[in-house]
Structures are given as structure tokens and as C-alpha cells.
Design a protein around this motif. Structure first.
Motif, PDB file in Angstrom:
ATOM      1  N   ALA A   1       0.828  -1.213   0.000  1.00 57.13           N
ATOM      2  CA  ALA A   1       0.000   0.000   0.000  1.00 57.13           C
ATOM      3  C   ALA A   1       0.860   1.260   0.000  1.00 57.13           C
ATOM      4  O   ALA A   1       0.599   2.211  -0.745  1.00 57.13           O
ATOM      5  CB  ALA A   1      -0.918   0.000   1.209  1.00 57.13           C
ATOM      6  N   SER A   2       1.902   1.289   0.834  1.00 55.28           N
ATOM      7  CA  SER A   2       2.687   2.520   0.960  1.00 55.28           C
ATOM      8  C   SER A   2       4.039   2.439   0.257  1.00 55.28           C
ATOM      9  O   SER A   2       4.687   3.446   0.053  1.00 55.28           O
ATOM     10  CB  SER A   2       2.906   2.846   2.438  1.00 55.28           C
ATOM     11  N   GLY A   3       4.502   1.246  -0.042  1.00 59.14           N
ATOM     12  CA  GLY A   3       5.805   1.077  -0.683  1.00 59.14           C
ATOM     13  C   GLY A   3       6.971   1.126   0.287  1.00 59.14           C
ATOM     14  O   GLY A   3       8.118   1.179  -0.126  1.00 59.14           O
ATOM     15  N   GLU A   4       6.696   1.140   1.604  1.00 57.77           N
ATOM     16  CA  GLU A   4       7.744   1.184   2.611  1.00 57.77           C
ATOM     17  C   GLU A   4       8.338  -0.204   2.835  1.00 57.77           C
ATOM     18  O   GLU A   4       7.640  -1.207   2.742  1.00 57.77           O
ATOM     19  CB  GLU A   4       7.196   1.723   3.931  1.00 57.77           C
ATOM     20  N   SER A   5       9.613  -0.215   3.165  1.00 57.98           N
ATOM     21  CA  SER A   5      10.293  -1.462   3.478  1.00 57.98           C
ATOM     22  C   SER A   5      10.024  -1.829   4.936  1.00 57.98           C
ATOM     23  O   SER A   5      10.137  -0.987   5.829  1.00 57.98           O
ATOM     24  CB  SER A   5      11.789  -1.313   3.243  1.00 57.98           C
ATOM     25  N   ILE A   6       9.675  -3.078   5.188  1.00 59.27           N
ATOM     26  CA  ILE A   6       9.397  -3.566   6.535  1.00 59.27           C
ATOM     27  C   ILE A   6      10.419  -4.660   6.844  1.00 59.27           C
ATOM     28  O   ILE A   6      10.591  -5.590   6.075  1.00 59.27           O
ATOM     29  CB  ILE A   6       7.972  -4.141   6.646  1.00 59.27           C
ATOM     30  N   ALA A   7      11.099  -4.526   7.982  1.00 59.06           N
ATOM     31  CA  ALA A   7      12.098  -5.509   8.386  1.00 59.06           C
ATOM     32  C   ALA A   7      11.796  -5.956   9.810  1.00 59.06           C
ATOM     33  O   ALA A   7      11.457  -5.157  10.670  1.00 59.06           O
ATOM     34  CB  ALA A   7      13.494  -4.932   8.304  1.00 59.06           C
ATOM     35  N   SER A   8      11.915  -7.244  10.054  1.00 62.71           N
ATOM     36  CA  SER A   8      11.772  -7.780  11.416  1.00 62.71           C
ATOM     37  C   SER A   8      12.968  -8.678  11.689  1.00 62.71           C
ATOM     38  O   SER A   8      13.458  -9.375  10.817  1.00 62.71           O
ATOM     39  CB  SER A   8      10.460  -8.539  11.578  1.00 62.71           C
TER      40      SER A   8
END
Length: 85
Positions: free
Chosen positions: A68-75
Motif C-alpha cells: 500500500a505505501s511502498g515502505e520497506s518492513i524488516a523484522s
């Protein structure tokens, strides 16, 4: 800490065994010195074994992109495994 304690016990035992020339009728200071030196050696060996124990850790990183936002998500997940015996 245990290595330092072992060295301390060994030194006190060596002083009682070799350097002190006091005669006490109710205890043998030479025997007490021998026992303290033996205990010091055992404590140093246990301290060294505990220091060189092998521990392993596993770090897993998951990364993705939010559609939806194009942000990178890292866990990140870290797990420490107990030593294998």
C-alpha cells in the motif's frame, strides 16, 4: 570471577603450606594449605570450562515491502541455543 577466586585460594593455600611456620596443636596448617591449593585448582578449571563453553545464536531477518505505501518492513529475531552436551 571464578578464575580470580581460584587463584586467590591457591595463593592463600601456598602461603599456609610453604611460607607460614606456625605450629598449632588443633589443626595442621600444611594440610589446610594443601586443601586450599587443590580447591583453587578445581575452581580455576571449572571457570575455564565455563568460559569456553560453546554457545550459538541464530539471527533471522525478514524483510518485505508494504504494497500500500511502498515502505520497506524488516523484522529481526534472535535465538540463543543452549550448549549441546
Amino acid at each position: 570471577m571464578s578464575i580470580g577466586l581460584g587463584i586467590f585460594l591457591f595463593v592463600i593455600g601456598a602461603i599456609l603450606r610453604f611460607a607460614l611456620r606456625v605450629q598449632v596443636s588443633w589443626i595442621s596448617l600444611e594440610l589446610v594449605g594443601d586443601l586450599l591449593m587443590g580447591a583453587g585448582v578445581v575452581v580455576v578449571i571449572i571457570g575455564i570450562v565455563l568460559l569456553v563453553r560453546k554457545r550459538s545464536s541464530v539471527t533471522t531477518v525478514h524483510s518485505s515491502v508494504d504494497p500500500a505505501s511502498g515502505e520497506s518492513i524488516a523484522s529481526r529475531e534472535t535465538r540463543v541455543d543452549p550448549p549441546v552436551e
